[in-house]
Motif scaffolding. Structure first.
Motif, PDB file in Angstrom:
ATOM      1  N   THR A  39       8.537   0.691  -4.387  1.00 56.02           N
ATOM      2  CA  THR A  39       7.269   1.313  -4.025  1.00 56.02           C
ATOM      3  C   THR A  39       6.416   0.368  -3.189  1.00 56.02           C
ATOM      4  O   THR A  39       5.890   0.757  -2.146  1.00 56.02           O
TER       5      THR A  39
ATOM      6  N   GLU B 197       5.349   0.764   0.815  1.00 53.59           N
ATOM      7  CA  GLU B 197       3.963   0.757   1.270  1.00 53.59           C
ATOM      8  C   GLU B 197       3.743  -0.285   2.365  1.00 53.59           C
ATOM      9  O   GLU B 197       3.106  -0.002   3.385  1.00 53.59           O
TER      10      GLU B 197
ATOM     11  N   LYS C 288       2.942   0.682   6.315  1.00 54.08           N
ATOM     12  CA  LYS C 288       1.740   0.157   6.961  1.00 54.08           C
ATOM     13  C   LYS C 288       2.108  -0.613   8.220  1.00 54.08           C
ATOM     14  O   LYS C 288       1.477  -0.467   9.264  1.00 54.08           O
TER      15      LYS C 288
END
Length: 60
Positions: free
Chosen positions: A40, A44, A48
């Motif tokens: 996870t 992320e 980004k």
């Protein structure tokens, strides 16, 4: 375990973009915090990074 400054120095010497270097160091810092759900967190960070790259390449 704190990230060894030698590792950070080696990352900064790699022939890659600054944003890729930042991604690598962000992942190392994420691991340093002892997160147990890497997938996870990695997703992320990578999403980004990709979004930032798209923003950098868009015509102004």
């Amino acid at each position: 375990m704190p990230i060894n400054s030698k590792i950070i120095d080696q990352i900064h010497q790699l022939p890659i973009s600054d944003s890729e270097k930042k991604l690598m160091t962000n992942i190392l810092h994420y691991e340093e915090e002892g997160k147990f759900r890497y997938k996870t967190g990695y997703n992320e960070l990578i999403q980004k990074h990709l979004k930032d790259c798209d923003t950098e390449t868009e015509p102004q």
